[in-house]
Structures are given as C-alpha cells and as structure tokens.
Design an enzyme around this catalytic site. Structure first.
Site, PDB file in Angstrom:
ATOM      1  N   GLU A 249       0.785  -1.252   0.243  1.00 24.61           N
ATOM      2  CA  GLU A 249       0.011  -0.028  -0.167  1.00 24.61           C
ATOM      3  C   GLU A 249       0.866   1.290   0.057  1.00 24.61           C
ATOM      4  OE1 GLU A 249      -3.289  -1.919   2.949  1.00 24.61           O
ATOM      5  OE2 GLU A 249      -2.396  -0.315   3.451  1.00 24.61           O
ATOM      6  N   LYS A 251       2.299   4.772   1.324  1.00 27.09           N
ATOM      7  CA  LYS A 251       2.244   5.182   2.679  1.00 27.09           C
ATOM      8  C   LYS A 251       1.829   6.759   2.813  1.00 27.09           C
ATOM      9  CE  LYS A 251       5.277   5.234   6.771  1.00 27.09           C
ATOM     10  NZ  LYS A 251       5.267   6.249   7.366  1.00 27.09           N
ATOM     11  N   ARG A 256      -2.223   9.901  11.420  1.00 26.55           N
ATOM     12  CA  ARG A 256      -2.925   8.851  11.672  1.00 26.55           C
ATOM     13  C   ARG A 256      -3.928   9.012  12.631  1.00 26.55           C
ATOM     14  NH1 ARG A 256      -0.399   3.477  12.605  1.00 26.55           N
ATOM     15  NH2 ARG A 256      -2.323   2.053  12.980  1.00 26.55           N
ATOM     16  N   GLU A 416       5.403   9.048   0.370  1.00 26.03           N
ATOM     17  CA  GLU A 416       6.344   8.940   1.215  1.00 26.03           C
ATOM     18  C   GLU A 416       7.096   7.678   1.445  1.00 26.03           C
ATOM     19  OE1 GLU A 416       4.660   8.943   5.335  1.00 26.03           O
ATOM     20  OE2 GLU A 416       6.660   9.290   6.173  1.00 26.03           O
ATOM     21  N   LYS A 440      10.905   3.375   3.124  1.00 22.07           N
ATOM     22  CA  LYS A 440      10.812   4.476   2.836  1.00 22.07           C
ATOM     23  C   LYS A 440      12.348   5.148   1.944  1.00 22.07           C
ATOM     24  CE  LYS A 440      10.076   6.687   6.821  1.00 22.07           C
ATOM     25  NZ  LYS A 440       9.525   7.683   7.817  1.00 22.07           N
TER      26      LYS A 440
END
Ligand code: ATP
Length: 604
Positions: A249, A251, A256, A416, A440
């Site tokens: 997925e 990021k 959050r 990201e 990342k």
C-alpha cells in the site's frame, strides 16, 4: 494512608531508579509500590511516573522555551540576568552550564538551587497533582506563571527539578514503560493498549494479585495503533513475509487517526490518543452519512485533498484546512480521510479477523466519497479514482519484483513510501513486530548531489548539549553564473548522516568562526538572507562565508515548498552525504540551478 505520599518520597524513588543499574531499576519501583502505595494511590503515582501516558489533564502548553520565560517570571528574575539567559539558552551552555547544557531540567535545577532551600517543601503527590491540573487548565501565561510560583514555594530545588521533568513529560529514568507496567500488574500493558486510559488501568487492576480477563477494544476508547517495522529494501521485506499473502500500500503522509463512530457521537483519536475535535466540522456529517453502520472504529490517515489539482496536498496543512472548514471558508482544499483498516463493526471487535476479511468489511461498511472519505483496499476503493495509466495505491504482490515495482512507482510519484502487510494477520494494538513493514526512500540519493554552504549552527541537546550538532545551510545567490556569490539564501537544517567523529571535526573547524546570535537581539551577518521564522534562527552564525565549509547533502527525493527558509524550496529529511573540504566556498550550488533542478524533476 490514602494520597498522603509525599513528593519527597517519589523524588527519592526517581533519583534511586535513575542511579541504579538497569537490572535493579524494576525492583526499586516494585518496592515503592509494595511499601508506600495503597490501591487508591496508584493513579496519583503512576501519572507522575508515566506523564506522557496521562490524558486526564490536557496539555500544559509549556515547551522549554515558554517554560523558561514562565520560570524566570515566577522567580521574579530580570530577563537579562545571567540565570535568565542560562534558562533561555539552555541548549547552548556557557560559563557555568557547560555540563548541563541540553538538559533543561538540569539547567533549571542549577538556577533554582541558588534560590530555593534544600529542605523539602512537604508537598503530597495529591497536592502536586491538583496543582498540575490547574497548570494544565490555566489559560494565560500569567496564570501559569502564578501556579509555577506556588510550586516553587512548596518544593526544594531537587523536587522542583522533577516537577519540571513531569511537566516536560520526560523523566529520563532509563526504565521502559513496558517494565513499569509489568511491575505494576501483568495485565496492565494489554489493558492500556486497548483503552489508552491510565486511570482506568489503575482502577481496574487495583488488586495486583488478581489476573484480569483480557479486554477487547471498545468504541469511544482510543486504541494504541498497530505500527510498522522499517525494512531497508524490497528484498528484506519479501524475505520477512516469505510465503505469506502480501498487500502493498502507499504510505500516505498525513495524521494517523482512528475514527470512533457511535451514532452521531464521533471521535478522532491521534497516535497519542488525543481527541482531535477540530476535524468534527469538516468530517462528521460525511462520516454520519457514508458509514453504513451505527457503531464502528476505522483506522486510517487524515489528509488534505486538493480538488483543483485532483491530488492529495503535501503534508502539513491538516490543521489549517480543519480551521478553514470550521470557519466556513471556501477553498479548493478539503480534509479527506483514507481508511486502511477497520477494527470494530456494530457491537463486535474485528481485530482478530484477518486483514483480508477486514478489507471486505471496509468495503461493506464505508461508502466512499471522492476526495473526502476513501478506502484503501486492493483492486477497489481509492484505486478506482486513479487516472488511467497511473500506478495503483494498493495491490496484491505476488513476487519481490511486484514489491520493487510498486516501491519505484511510489518514489516516482513522490509519495512517502510503502507499507507491506501480511493479509492473514490480525490487527495488534501497540504492536511493531513485523506484520506491517514500511519502506521509505529516505536514503535514496537525490538525482544529483547538492553542494551547499554551512551558514549557521544549532546546539544539540542531551549527549550533544553545548556543541553544535546541526547546521543551517544555504544556497548561493550569484549576480551572473560566472561570478562569485554575493549572498547566501537559507535552505535547510541538517544534522544527520555523518558519524559523530566527522560531525565533531566539522564543528571544531568552524568553531573559531561561530558568532553567537544573542537573545533578544536578532542580528545576522548581512550576506545571509533568511526569513523571520524562528525555526531557522540558528544559535550561531558563520562569521563570513569564505571561512565556511561545503556539505554534500542528499534527501528523500521530494522537495517541499518552504515558508520557513528563504529559498523557495527545501528538502524533506535531508542527510549529509559527505563533507567537501576539497570544494571552495564559492562553488556552492546556486539558487537558480536548484530551482531548475526541482522543476525538471517535477516535470513542470
Ligand atoms: P513514520 O515516521 O515512518 O510515519 P511512525 O513511527 O510515525 O513512522 P509507523 O507505524 O512506524 O509510524 O509507520 C506507519 C505509519 O504510516 C502509520 O502510523 C500511519 O500514520 C502511516 N501510514 C500511511 N499510510 C499507511 C498505510 N497504508 N498503512 C499503514 N500505515 C500507514
């Protein structure tokens, strides 16, 4: 003897724990619980020991810089006095604070020692908690100052030092939250993870010998979020999830947020279990209408959607947009929640079901609304809004190549990073054990090296207190491409990437040319162009650019528009790649060349 525990006892415990060997710390804490506390004291004591987990009182609004001013006023000191400057410049050190520089509470203790006695003030922890409640609810700085003055009156310097650490929510005891919970009760951590409520934990587990039936999550009580473990590259991720069914997925780069819906009662809990009521105005109607069950908990990311550009806005504008929505201002930007998981439906927790099943539930429960409320599931949800030809946001990976391709596309798309999840895993509160992995692009090099000039320095804290540990770097402004630079434009702040030794060598070489930026005068050499933003006011300036050193920096490949620094763009997550002692100062990258580089890599 309910609530009669004296602060001096807790202070002795803290000092004792701090000085003990790691293996002895836990037993000291257990001894304190067994000897001094009755069940009705547990919460009073635990909220002082784990201040960052206490949500009963709000935030104090007192970071070191404001706390310094309030303490100066509370002590009736002149703001230009030597001790006042010591507090204001707590990171820098100086004549007498060298050893303590970088640790606000220690610098404060030094100042307080000259003003407070050594005899304990006799305060009980009940009284301290009441004063701290008042401090948290005080609205003005004057009120906060008055409460701090009362605290100073009722404590000695040693006690006040720990009170300051409690206010700053960092006791530096060298004992983990996990160990404290375990010593208190074997079920404490689990119960905290599913309720995020320290008071409830202390009350429900009053009998420390009685095991507690495992509790599930509830609508209306924040849950500690499941976290992702960092991996270095797609191959490492694939190896870790070997043989599993895997979803990859995007990021997303927002906040959050857990949405708890109970009829029309809706809460937005952040990672630190704060309830972000500012999202109510923009989101609650949509949640009420587009979530098809009465009660549920969603896990996801709150972002901003730009409806003109038809894309998510860059990180950092959530608060501003939430405010604009509250004030009813018209904008082409709006809050948008991306739900990537569901934890509760109707009257049942679903965290024990597999992610695959939870994805199905998400699709049943949430009716997406483009740019407002989205769901992230493979082959559905947000993917449906992706323009043809663009990579998907979430897909099943069948091989390491699929992960690699997805990661590459993500980087090209300037997102990201990616999150890689085991589709058969449960959702585990507070867990970072590798059911979710994150990848990342931080240490992937920018297309070309950016050679920038150090123009200022920032003192570090903790281990690096009193020493320059980060640099403000600048880009050259040249009248024409062949001329020497006339000015340097502030560009970004960077401190990571070098070994401690290399960083120290650079700082040492520049030390003779550091010029202090003294409070309250805001002077800087005229050949540096900066904005007024406080974040870019370094603690020292380099006396003149000819004396300085060039650093090669890299970053996550994204640039961000900058309002903090004077250059039009800055870097996200910059790192120092190497020190260019070989390159003279005037060969620093120019602003114009950098802007061209950004535009060419953006395709604009
Ligand atoms: P980071 O600074 O990398 O975001 P972190 O410590 O804040 O790290 P981690 O749990 O390590 O958080 O990384 C996962 C975070 O990524 C989540 O907390 C969440 O905010 C964010 N995130 C964005 N998109 C997703 C997604 N699709 N699935 C899970 N988490 C996501």
């Amino acid at each position: 003897m309910t609530e009669e525990i004296k602060l001096s006892v807790v202070v002795s415990l803290f000092t004792w724990i701090q000085r003990s060997r790691p293996s002895a710390k836990r037993s000291k804490f257990r001894k304190f619980l067994d000897t001094f506390c009755t069940p009705s004291d547990y919460f009073s004591a635990m909220r002082l020991i784990l201040p960052s987990l206490d949500r009963e009182r709000g935030t104090y609004g007192l970071k070191e810089s404001v706390l310094a001013i309030c303490l100066i006023d509370a002590l009736g000191m002149s703001r230009d006095s030597a001790d006042a400057l010591r507090l204001i410049n707590w990171r820098k050190g100086g004549a007498n604070t060298g050893a303590n520089a970088g640790n606000f509470a220690l610098v404060a203790a030094e100042v307080l020692q000259r003003r407070q006695g050594t005899v304990s003030g006799g305060l009980t922890i009940k009284e301290l908690n009441e004063l701290l409640n008042r401090l948290a609810s005080a609205e003005s700085r004057a009120e906060k100052t008055a409460i701090l003055a009362t605290l100073i009156n009722k404590t000695n310097a040693q006690e006040m030092k720990w009170v300051i650490m409690i206010i700053l929510k960092d006791l530096k005891l060298g004992i983990s939250e996990k160990s404290i919970f375990q010593e208190f009760h074997p079920d404490a951590e689990d119960l905290f993870n599913v309720t995020c409520d320290l008071k409830l934990v202390c009350e429900k587990l009053r009998d420390r010998t009685q095991r507690h039936k495992r509790q599930d999550i509830e609508v209306g009580k924040a849950v500690r979020p499941q976290l992702a473990l960092r991996v270095r590259d797609p191959a490492a991720a694939w190896k870790k999830l070997h043989g599993k069914e895997v979803v990859v997925e995007c990021k997303f780069d927002g906040d959050r947020i857990q949405i708890h819906k109970n009829g029309t009662d809706i809460h937005y809990y952040s990672r630190n279990f704060l309830d972000h009521s500012e999202y109510q105005h923009g989101m609650s109607n949509i949640i009420t209408q587009n979530i098809l069950v009465d009660r549920c908990i969603l896990d996801g990311e709150m972002l901003v959607w730009d409806s003109t550009l038809n894309q998510f806005a860059e990180f950092g504008s959530n608060q501003e947009i939430a405010k604009a929505e509250k004030d009813g201002l018209d904008s082409d930007r709006q809050l948008c929640y991306v739900a990537f998981d569901i934890l509760y439906v109707g009257d049942t927790s679903v965290i024990h079901q597999s992610l695959k099943e939870r994805h199905e539930l998400l699709q049943k429960v949430v009716k997406p609304l483009k740019g407002r409320l989205e769901i992230l599931v493979p082959n559905g949800g947000l993917n449906a809004h992706r323009p043809p030809g663009e990579p998907c946001w979430s897909c099943i990976a069948h091989s390491v190549n699929d992960v690699e391709r997805f990661f590459k596309e993500t980087i090209e798309n300037r997102d990201e990073g990616i999150v890689i999840k085991d589709l058969n895993s449960k959702w585990e509160p507070g867990d970072r054990n590798g059911k979710w992995l994150k990848l990342k692009p931080d240490y992937i090099r920018a297309g070309s090296d950016l050679d920038v000039l150090i123009i200022g320095g920032y003192y570090g804290s903790g281990r690096r207190g009193g020493e320059v540990a980060q640099f403000l770097v600048g880009l050259a402004d040249r009248p024409d491409p062949n001329a020497y630079p006339r000015r340097f434009i502030s560009f970004c702040r960077v401190g990571t990437g070098l070994t401690d030794d290399d960083l120290e060598t650079v700082a040492k070489k520049l030390k003779p040319y550091f010029r202090k930026y003294e409070y309250p005068k805001k002077m800087q050499p005229s050949f540096y162009q900066v904005t007024n933003h406080s974040k870019e006011r370094p603690d020292v300036w380099i006396e003149s650019p000819e004396k300085s050193i060039i650093l090669s920096i890299t970053s996550d490949i994204r640039t961000i528009r900058s309002e903090v620094f004077a250059a039009p763009y800055s870097l996200r997550f910059p790192r120092i790649d190497r020190v260019r002692y070989d390159k003279p100062w005037h060969e620093c990258l120019g602003v114009q060349s950098f802007v061209e580089l950004v535009h060419s890599s953006n395709g604009t």
